[in-house]
Design a protein around this motif. Structure first.
Motif, PDB file in Angstrom:
ATOM      1  N   ARG A 147      -1.348  -6.164  -5.211  1.00 27.39           N
ATOM      2  CA  ARG A 147      -1.647  -6.615  -6.558  1.00 27.39           C
ATOM      3  C   ARG A 147      -3.063  -6.204  -6.946  1.00 27.39           C
ATOM      4  O   ARG A 147      -3.947  -6.103  -6.099  1.00 27.39           O
ATOM      5  CB  ARG A 147      -1.496  -8.134  -6.674  1.00 27.39           C
ATOM      6  N   VAL A 148      -3.260  -5.969  -8.228  1.00 28.48           N
ATOM      7  CA  VAL A 148      -4.607  -5.686  -8.710  1.00 28.48           C
ATOM      8  C   VAL A 148      -5.460  -6.923  -8.435  1.00 28.48           C
ATOM      9  O   VAL A 148      -5.129  -8.022  -8.848  1.00 28.48           O
ATOM     10  CB  VAL A 148      -4.587  -5.354 -10.216  1.00 28.48           C
ATOM     11  N   GLY A 149      -6.520  -6.752  -7.690  1.00 30.43           N
ATOM     12  CA  GLY A 149      -7.303  -7.866  -7.179  1.00 30.43           C
ATOM     13  C   GLY A 149      -7.286  -7.899  -5.666  1.00 30.43           C
ATOM     14  O   GLY A 149      -8.126  -8.546  -5.055  1.00 30.43           O
ATOM     15  N   GLY A 150      -6.305  -7.191  -5.067  1.00 31.06           N
ATOM     16  CA  GLY A 150      -6.297  -7.027  -3.622  1.00 31.06           C
ATOM     17  C   GLY A 150      -5.382  -7.954  -2.858  1.00 31.06           C
ATOM     18  O   GLY A 150      -5.273  -7.832  -1.631  1.00 31.06           O
ATOM     19  N   ASN A 151      -4.670  -8.852  -3.529  1.00 24.28           N
ATOM     20  CA  ASN A 151      -3.747  -9.756  -2.837  1.00 24.28           C
ATOM     21  C   ASN A 151      -2.345  -9.147  -2.773  1.00 24.28           C
ATOM     22  O   ASN A 151      -2.053  -8.162  -3.437  1.00 24.28           O
ATOM     23  CB  ASN A 151      -3.682 -11.107  -3.551  1.00 24.28           C
ATOM     24  N   GLY A 152      -1.475  -9.782  -1.981  1.00 21.33           N
ATOM     25  CA  GLY A 152      -0.072  -9.387  -1.937  1.00 21.33           C
ATOM     26  C   GLY A 152       0.190  -8.050  -1.282  1.00 21.33           C
ATOM     27  O   GLY A 152       1.131  -7.345  -1.647  1.00 21.33           O
ATOM     28  N   LEU A 153      -0.612  -7.688  -0.282  1.00 20.01           N
ATOM     29  CA  LEU A 153      -0.421  -6.415   0.418  1.00 20.01           C
ATOM     30  C   LEU A 153       0.823  -6.491   1.300  1.00 20.01           C
ATOM     31  O   LEU A 153       0.899  -7.322   2.201  1.00 20.01           O
ATOM     32  CB  LEU A 153      -1.645  -6.096   1.262  1.00 20.01           C
ATOM     33  N   GLU A 154       1.799  -5.612   1.066  1.00 22.89           N
ATOM     34  CA  GLU A 154       3.046  -5.605   1.847  1.00 22.89           C
ATOM     35  C   GLU A 154       3.598  -4.186   1.941  1.00 22.89           C
ATOM     36  O   GLU A 154       3.438  -3.380   1.027  1.00 22.89           O
ATOM     37  CB  GLU A 154       4.106  -6.503   1.206  1.00 22.89           C
ATOM     38  N   GLN A 155       4.277  -3.917   3.043  1.00 20.71           N
ATOM     39  CA  GLN A 155       4.984  -2.646   3.189  1.00 20.71           C
ATOM     40  C   GLN A 155       6.268  -2.690   2.373  1.00 20.71           C
ATOM     41  O   GLN A 155       6.986  -3.687   2.365  1.00 20.71           O
ATOM     42  CB  GLN A 155       5.310  -2.387   4.659  1.00 20.71           C
ATOM     43  N   VAL A 156       6.562  -1.588   1.673  1.00 22.04           N
ATOM     44  CA  VAL A 156       7.727  -1.530   0.783  1.00 22.04           C
ATOM     45  C   VAL A 156       8.867  -0.729   1.393  1.00 22.04           C
ATOM     46  O   VAL A 156      10.030  -1.098   1.297  1.00 22.04           O
ATOM     47  CB  VAL A 156       7.331  -0.940  -0.586  1.00 22.04           C
TER      48      VAL A 156
END
Length: 249
Positions: A147-156
């Protein structure tokens, strides 16, 4: 110092600003309480891959000594880019890269990722998330989301897979090759090669940007969406280039 610059109006073709230009700037307009407010962001990349923006006073501001291709957000207010090591040169393998987003309103850049080879950002149509490519995170070339802001980092894509296993999804050849469907804004089409036959693929995402399905449209390159929601791409057949139009379910 050679550089490239172009300004694009919302919904209109890009207008050249010099004899040799590349599309690294955007201009858009919106209405707020009946008053037209212009929003403009300008970035340009030199031949040595330095990335600059032009501030409100018309001053050039360095964003990165070396960067990947900058991608302007759908609303024209932000630019996402992969910041490369200062000593990186074109043709070198990308072993270290960090995603940054520059905001024209605040005049500041924010780092979203670090410590890996995160590159080739793709904005989602709502401008809230970025897809990007990374290999070093898992050892497998895959798409990730943040997410813009750096949260929610996940492999897709390709979580827990090996290359060419069932379910393996190859990456786009670059972020500029990936296009969201004009009507169904959760589908992208892309090619795994440029200017030569490769796999032309579709990925259908759910609202959380998880993959619902992915499949190939055939061999070719340079795919693009039409207004009717079909995909047209080029195909090289023994030196003769033909154009293929395919419906997407």
């Amino acid at each position: 110092m050679a550089s490239s610059l172009v300004m694009a109006g919302c919904g209109e073709p890009a207008a050249e600003a010099s004899a040799s230009v590349d599309p690294y700037a955007s201009e858009s307009q919106s209405l707020d309480e009946g008053v037209a407010n212009e929003r403009r962001i300008i970035v340009y990349q030199t031949t040595s891959l330095q990335l600059y923006t032009v501030d409100k006073k018309g001053k050039d501001v360095l964003l990165a000594q070396r960067s990947g291709v900058p991608m302007v957000s759908p609303d024209g207010r932000q630019v996402a880019y992969a910041k490369l090591p200062d000593t990186w040169n074109a043709g070198d393998p990308v072993e270290h890269a960090e995603l940054h987003v520059f905001d024209s309103k605040s005049g500041k850049s924010e780092r979203l990722t670090r410590g890996h080879d995160d590159a080739e950002p793709i904005w989602t149509p709502d401008g809230r998330n970025l897809l990007f490519q990374s290999t070093r995170r898992t050892g497998m070339a895959s798409l990730w989301k943040v997410r813009v802001g750096g949260n929610g980092l996940e492999q897709v894509t390709n979580e827990g897979l090996v290359r060419n296993a069932a379910g393996y999804i190859p990456n786009p050849v670059s972020s500029t090759e990936a296009q969201w469907a004009p009507t169904e804004r959760r589908i992208i089409v892309y090619s795994t090669t440029s200017l030569t036959n490769g796999d032309v693929r579709v990925i259908d995402f759910d609202r959380q940007l998880d993959v619902e399905k992915s499949y190939s449209l055939g061999q070719g390159y340079s795919p693009r969406w039409t207004e009717q929601g079909t995909v047209v791409f080029s195909q090289n057949n023994g030196g003769q280039v033909t154009f293929v139009e395919v419906s997407v379910d």
